[in-house]
Design a protein around this motif. Structure first.
Motif, mmCIF file in Angstrom:
data_model
loop_
_atom_site.group_PDB
_atom_site.id
_atom_site.type_symbol
_atom_site.label_atom_id
_atom_site.label_comp_id
_atom_site.label_asym_id
_atom_site.label_seq_id
_atom_site.Cartn_x
_atom_site.Cartn_y
_atom_site.Cartn_z
ATOM 1 N N ILE A 85 0.773 -0.683 -0.262
ATOM 2 C CA ILE A 85 0.184 -0.174 -0.053
ATOM 3 C C ILE A 85 1.157 0.944 -0.043
ATOM 4 N N LEU A 86 0.520 2.795 -0.734
ATOM 5 C CA LEU A 86 1.318 3.405 -1.122
ATOM 6 C C LEU A 86 1.497 4.042 -0.214
ATOM 7 N N THR A 87 1.654 4.395 1.665
ATOM 8 C CA THR A 87 1.759 4.616 2.568
ATOM 9 C C THR A 87 3.336 4.559 3.376
ATOM 10 N N ASP A 88 2.980 5.840 4.075
ATOM 11 C CA ASP A 88 4.456 6.187 4.855
ATOM 12 C C ASP A 88 4.638 5.197 5.933
ATOM 13 N N GLU A 89 5.824 5.140 6.697
ATOM 14 C CA GLU A 89 5.993 3.951 7.351
ATOM 15 C C GLU A 89 5.614 3.992 8.597
ATOM 16 N N GLU A 90 4.691 4.660 9.372
ATOM 17 C CA GLU A 90 4.367 5.478 9.955
ATOM 18 C C GLU A 90 3.093 4.209 10.164
ATOM 19 N N ARG A 144 -8.433 3.293 -0.928
ATOM 20 C CA ARG A 144 -9.021 4.349 -1.528
ATOM 21 C C ARG A 144 -8.284 5.637 -1.506
ATOM 22 N N LEU A 145 -7.716 6.109 -0.524
ATOM 23 C CA LEU A 145 -7.229 7.244 -0.528
ATOM 24 C C LEU A 145 -5.267 7.496 -0.389
ATOM 25 N N PRO A 146 -4.542 6.504 -0.565
ATOM 26 C CA PRO A 146 -3.120 6.425 -0.124
ATOM 27 C C PRO A 146 -2.928 8.039 0.256
ATOM 28 N N LYS A 147 -2.257 7.835 1.269
ATOM 29 C CA LYS A 147 -1.714 9.431 1.599
ATOM 30 C C LYS A 147 -0.631 9.994 0.757
ATOM 31 N N GLU A 148 0.637 9.379 -0.038
ATOM 32 C CA GLU A 148 0.791 9.711 -0.926
ATOM 33 C C GLU A 148 0.871 9.387 -1.813
ATOM 34 N N PHE A 149 -0.170 9.058 -1.950
ATOM 35 C CA PHE A 149 -0.616 9.750 -3.933
ATOM 36 C C PHE A 149 -0.135 10.579 -4.624
#
Length: 193
Positions: free
Chosen positions: A50-55, A177-182
């Motif tokens: 999933i496209l997101t940060d480590e946290e 649905r809404l990756p933070k890093e997108f």
């Protein structure tokens, strides 16, 4: 070398007794863990990549672990944190600065059309459930477990399990649905927001 506690007393006997208890507890819930893993495979098919940060990735992994181990209150609290981070990011991307907590973020998002708008009522409910665990409420507060179990005519354990299932699926669906890093990735690649 003998391991000691904070007061210098040996802890080997204490650890072995606690270890035996933990093993017995794990053995007793083996079928339950298998059942929860099967449920996860149906409702959260894949959360790798999933496209997101480590946290957020770490929190999602711990959320899944907590659900498997039947730590339902931890699921609710972790999922609420994941959701707050993602929903706050939606507002920031839209140029909206919001003072206040997660409840204010949810209220602000109710006025905006987003891919997760249909999930906002469930997210709001989950947040109210989480607030009950994080802040002292009086005995008659509608989100106290006993009050909810009476109102819904269900056992507290079943209510918590349902809340945890909702928490896991909400956090997962918002992250998918809404990756933070997108938006950051699109900007970095020279695309439009």
């Amino acid at each position: 070398m003998v391991q000691t506690d904070l007061f210098g007393h040996p802890v080997a006997d204490q650890v072995s007794q606690e270890g035996e208890y933990v093993v017995a507890l794990c053995d007793a819930d083996r079928e339950g863990r298998i059942s929860r893993c099967e449920w996860l495979m149906r409702h959260v098919p894949s959360y790798e990549g999933i496209l997101t940060d480590e946290e957020d990735a770490l929190m999602l992994h711990e959320l899944i672990d907590c659900f498997i181990l039947r730590q339902y209150v931890s699921c609710i609290i972790l999922a609420d944190s994941i959701l707050e981070r993602h929903l706050h990011n939606i507002l920031l991307r839209r140029g909206v600065r919001k003072n206040g907590g997660f409840g204010q973020i949810i209220k602000a998002l109710e006025k905006i059309d987003t891919p997760i708008s249909p999930l906002l009522p469930k997210i709001s409910h989950l947040h109210k459930v989480r607030v009950n665990f994080s802040h002292q409420k009086d005995a008659l507060h509608p989100y106290r477990l006993f009050r909810r179990s009476v109102a819904e005519r269900t056992h507290v354990a079943l209510l918590l399990e349902r809340d945890a299932r909702d928490a896991v699926t909400l956090a997962y669906n918002v992250m998918i649905r809404l990756p933070k890093e997108f938006a950051t990735l699109v900007e970095a690649l020279g695309g439009e927001r």
